[in-house]
Scaffold this motif. Structure first.
Motif, PDB file in Angstrom:
ATOM      1  N   HIS A   2     -25.610  41.198   6.650  1.00  0.00           N
ATOM      2  CA  HIS A   2     -24.905  41.054   5.385  1.00  0.00           C
ATOM      3  C   HIS A   2     -24.156  42.365   5.142  1.00  0.00           C
ATOM      4  CE1 HIS A   2     -24.126  40.654   1.113  1.00  0.00           C
ATOM      5  NE2 HIS A   2     -24.345  39.368   1.273  1.00  0.00           N
ATOM      6  N   PRO A   3     -22.883  42.302   4.738  1.00  0.00           N
ATOM      7  CA  PRO A   3     -22.089  43.542   4.654  1.00  0.00           C
ATOM      8  C   PRO A   3     -22.635  44.595   3.710  1.00  0.00           C
ATOM      9  CG  PRO A   3     -20.913  41.658   3.716  1.00  0.00           C
ATOM     10  CD  PRO A   3     -22.106  41.117   4.407  1.00  0.00           C
ATOM     11  N   LEU A   7     -30.122  50.432   5.462  1.00  0.00           N
ATOM     12  CA  LEU A   7     -31.475  50.692   5.966  1.00  0.00           C
ATOM     13  C   LEU A   7     -32.481  50.955   4.845  1.00  0.00           C
ATOM     14  CD1 LEU A   7     -31.088  52.880   9.175  1.00  0.00           C
ATOM     15  CD2 LEU A   7     -32.456  50.797   8.930  1.00  0.00           C
ATOM     16  N   GLN A   8     -32.039  51.595   3.763  1.00  0.00           N
ATOM     17  CA  GLN A   8     -32.992  51.936   2.694  1.00  0.00           C
ATOM     18  C   GLN A   8     -33.548  50.700   1.981  1.00  0.00           C
ATOM     19  OE1 GLN A   8     -29.933  53.318   3.113  1.00  0.00           O
ATOM     20  NE2 GLN A   8     -29.766  55.306   2.109  1.00  0.00           N
ATOM     21  N   GLY A   9     -33.009  49.530   2.265  1.00  0.00           N
ATOM     22  CA  GLY A   9     -33.526  48.311   1.639  1.00  0.00           C
ATOM     23  C   GLY A   9     -34.506  47.564   2.525  1.00  0.00           C
ATOM     24  N   GLU A  10     -34.886  48.168   3.633  1.00  0.00           N
ATOM     25  CA  GLU A  10     -35.741  47.478   4.598  1.00  0.00           C
ATOM     26  C   GLU A  10     -37.133  48.098   4.670  1.00  0.00           C
ATOM     27  OE1 GLU A  10     -34.753  44.730   6.403  1.00  0.00           O
ATOM     28  OE2 GLU A  10     -32.954  44.858   5.171  1.00  0.00           O
ATOM     29  N   GLU A  58     -28.148  51.099  14.615  1.00  0.00           N
ATOM     30  CA  GLU A  58     -26.879  51.572  14.035  1.00  0.00           C
ATOM     31  C   GLU A  58     -25.856  50.439  13.961  1.00  0.00           C
ATOM     32  OE1 GLU A  58     -27.095  56.285  15.377  1.00  0.00           O
ATOM     33  OE2 GLU A  58     -26.103  54.811  16.674  1.00  0.00           O
ATOM     34  N   ALA A  59     -25.878  49.563  14.964  1.00  0.00           N
ATOM     35  CA  ALA A  59     -24.932  48.442  14.971  1.00  0.00           C
ATOM     36  C   ALA A  59     -25.308  47.392  13.924  1.00  0.00           C
ATOM     37  CB  ALA A  59     -24.897  47.809  16.367  1.00  0.00           C
ATOM     38  N   GLU A  60     -26.592  47.314  13.621  1.00  0.00           N
ATOM     39  CA  GLU A  60     -27.067  46.281  12.689  1.00  0.00           C
ATOM     40  C   GLU A  60     -27.004  46.735  11.223  1.00  0.00           C
ATOM     41  OE1 GLU A  60     -28.004  43.224  13.184  1.00  0.00           O
ATOM     42  OE2 GLU A  60     -29.069  42.712  11.327  1.00  0.00           O
ATOM     43  N   LEU A  61     -27.422  47.976  10.980  1.00  0.00           N
ATOM     44  CA  LEU A  61     -27.573  48.421   9.594  1.00  0.00           C
ATOM     45  C   LEU A  61     -27.203  49.892   9.435  1.00  0.00           C
ATOM     46  CD1 LEU A  61     -31.039  47.008   8.455  1.00  0.00           C
ATOM     47  CD2 LEU A  61     -28.865  46.610   7.350  1.00  0.00           C
ATOM     48  N   PRO A  62     -26.195  50.212   8.662  1.00  0.00           N
ATOM     49  CA  PRO A  62     -25.892  51.619   8.379  1.00  0.00           C
ATOM     50  C   PRO A  62     -26.885  52.213   7.372  1.00  0.00           C
ATOM     51  CG  PRO A  62     -24.151  50.160   7.551  1.00  0.00           C
ATOM     52  CD  PRO A  62     -25.257  49.280   8.051  1.00  0.00           C
ATOM     53  N   ILE A  63     -26.838  53.515   7.243  1.00  0.00           N
ATOM     54  CA  ILE A  63     -27.583  54.187   6.172  1.00  0.00           C
ATOM     55  C   ILE A  63     -26.678  54.220   4.943  1.00  0.00           C
ATOM     56  CG2 ILE A  63     -28.648  56.362   5.443  1.00  0.00           C
ATOM     57  CD1 ILE A  63     -29.179  56.942   8.439  1.00  0.00           C
ATOM     58  N   GLY A  64     -27.192  53.756   3.812  1.00  0.00           N
ATOM     59  CA  GLY A  64     -26.374  53.707   2.596  1.00  0.00           C
ATOM     60  C   GLY A  64     -26.149  55.084   2.001  1.00  0.00           C
ATOM     61  N   ASN A 132     -25.069  42.711  -9.523  1.00  0.00           N
ATOM     62  CA  ASN A 132     -26.452  43.070  -9.217  1.00  0.00           C
ATOM     63  C   ASN A 132     -26.486  44.283  -8.312  1.00  0.00           C
ATOM     64  OD1 ASN A 132     -27.653  40.948 -10.603  1.00  0.00           O
ATOM     65  ND2 ASN A 132     -27.576  39.580  -8.823  1.00  0.00           N
ATOM     66  N   LEU A 133     -27.542  45.078  -8.424  1.00  0.00           N
ATOM     67  CA  LEU A 133     -27.745  46.138  -7.447  1.00  0.00           C
ATOM     68  C   LEU A 133     -28.411  45.558  -6.213  1.00  0.00           C
ATOM     69  CD1 LEU A 133     -28.935  49.304  -9.420  1.00  0.00           C
ATOM     70  CD2 LEU A 133     -26.633  48.515  -8.886  1.00  0.00           C
ATOM     71  N   GLU A 134     -28.037  46.096  -5.063  1.00  0.00           N
ATOM     72  CA  GLU A 134     -28.720  45.752  -3.816  1.00  0.00           C
ATOM     73  C   GLU A 134     -30.088  46.433  -3.823  1.00  0.00           C
ATOM     74  OE1 GLU A 134     -27.476  43.646  -1.704  1.00  0.00           O
ATOM     75  OE2 GLU A 134     -25.536  43.520  -2.698  1.00  0.00           O
ATOM     76  N   ALA A 135     -30.996  45.900  -3.021  1.00  0.00           N
ATOM     77  CA  ALA A 135     -32.336  46.502  -2.956  1.00  0.00           C
ATOM     78  C   ALA A 135     -32.246  47.985  -2.612  1.00  0.00           C
ATOM     79  CB  ALA A 135     -33.184  45.765  -1.923  1.00  0.00           C
TER      80      ALA A 135
END
Ligand code: SF4
Length: 377
Positions: A2-3, A7-10, A58-64, A132-135
């Motif tokens: 999801h765009p 990572l901080q939401g996992e 890194e390809a799946e999830l960036p660091i926010g 809404n805020l993301e997790a």
């Protein structure tokens, strides 16, 4: 992906599941500890992480990335308010609340940019809902405060209260995901029993929490126990009357064993009458709960005032005399606009002019109470 996922939401478990064979569970734990606990902004610093695994993550999830735009420390008490910019330019507010026990803090977090609930007495309610805020955006608020406390040696985050901007039960999926990360030992390791979700009373959301047998605490903002008055102050009363909200709170208590915290913002001459106290006592009878009275805090442009000392004492004493377990609660950070009901950032405030209020029973969803106080100890 999801765009807007970061990572901080996992949790480590979710991350390992997302990556499948590309990442081992120990690698996932080390990644989340590095990013969420230590605030790492690159995976290059993660120990014992295979290059193939790092590249897959890194390809799946960036660091926010979020940015602290402003930090205001109260001159009256040790409250601190942060204005935090999100990647899309939206600005939210977060408050650091000191507990009586030295070195312990509660973080009052926002769950939405603005709020759809339109409560008549609340600064956030004048903004309308932007999104809404993301997790991960919720987790980042706590992480930033935890990092500052650690760096300054002032203490640690003891608890979290969802009482900032927004109605958390109106964004429940992301709120629950954020709570998982906050309470994960590899995340922020905040005891779930010290996490409080505060709402204006979204019955399906309360029932969902009850069904989960969660360890988190539930807070409910009453505002008035009389239907007509509450409806004029809290539009959600039209959809979920306070009597139904209290019944849902009972179900939550029965399923979770957790005491429900009821909050009541005293607005002088509005909801401080004897008739209101009697209705409140009737509403809460046989409900295992604690009721906190808190002064409504002045907000420019809103036609209310805090209670006089006489109004406050009379209301409290009448409730106590009827056997209601009631306490007075202090709301700090008034001088920096960090107190209950005062959170609203200038950038988002402009999206809905003051005085433009939603009619009772109108749209959207649910709510808590915009904050900066804490029942935790
Ligand atoms: S009190 Fe809570 S639910 Fe009501 S408008 Fe303010 S933030 Fe939203």
């Amino acid at each position: 992906m999801h765009p807007t996922d970061r990572l901080q939401g996992e949790t480590p478990e979710r991350l390992a599941e997302r990556l499948g064979d590309a990442l081992t569970p120990p690698e996932a734990r080390r990644i989340i500890a590095h990013v969420v606990q230590r605030g790492g902004d690159s995976l290059l610093g993660v120990q014992q992480l295979r290059t193939t695994a790092r590249k897959a993550v890194e390809a799946e999830l960036p660091i926010g990335q979020v940015k602290v735009l402003d930090r205001q420390a109260s001159q009256e008490d040790p409250f601190v308010k942060f204005a935090i910019a999100l990647p899309d330019g939206a600005v939210i507010e977060t408050v650091r609340i000191p507990l009586e026990r030295k070195g312990r803090y509660v973080v009052c977090v926002s769950s939405q940019v603005g709020c759809a609930m339109g409560c008549a007495f609340c600064a956030t309610g004048t903004m309308g809902l932007s999104r809404n805020l993301e997790a991960w955006e919720i987790v980042e608020q706590v992480r930033l405060v935890a990092a500052e406390l650690r760096a300054s040696g002032e203490g640690r985050v003891h608890g979290v209260v969802f009482q900032g901007m927004g109605e958390p039960l109106h964004n429940l999926d992301n709120v629950l995901q954020a709570i998982e990360v906050m309470s994960n030992p590899c995340g922020l390791a905040v005891d779930a029993r010290n996490i409080t979700v505060c709402t204006v009373g979204i019955v399906p959301g309360i029932d969902r929490l009850a069904g989960m047998r969660t360890r988190i605490r539930l807070g409910i903002s009453i505002t008035s126990a009389q239907t007509a008055l509450r409806r004029s102050l809290v539009p959600m009363e039209g959809k979920y009357p306070i009597q139904e909200v209290v019944e849902a709170a009972k179900r939550f208590h029965e399923r979770s064993g957790r005491l429900v915290m009821f909050a009541y913002a005293l607005m002088g001459g509005v909801n401080t009458t004897d008739a209101e106290a009697d209705a409140l006592a009737e509403l809460l009878k046989r409900m295992p709960a604690r009721l906190s009275l808190i002064d409504w805090n002045p907000i420019a442009g809103l036609p209310y005032r805090p209670p006089t000392p006489e109004e406050r004492d009379r209301f409290h004493d009448r409730l106590a005399g009827m056997g209601v377990p009631v306490i007075r609660r202090y709301s700090g950070g008034k001088d920096i606009g960090a107190a209950c009901g005062q959170l609203a950032t200038e950038s988002t405030r402009k999206s809905r002019p003051r005085g433009t209020r939603r009619e009772p029973g109108a749209p959207a969803s649910e709510a808590g109470e915009t904050s900066a106080s804490s029942d935790q100890d």
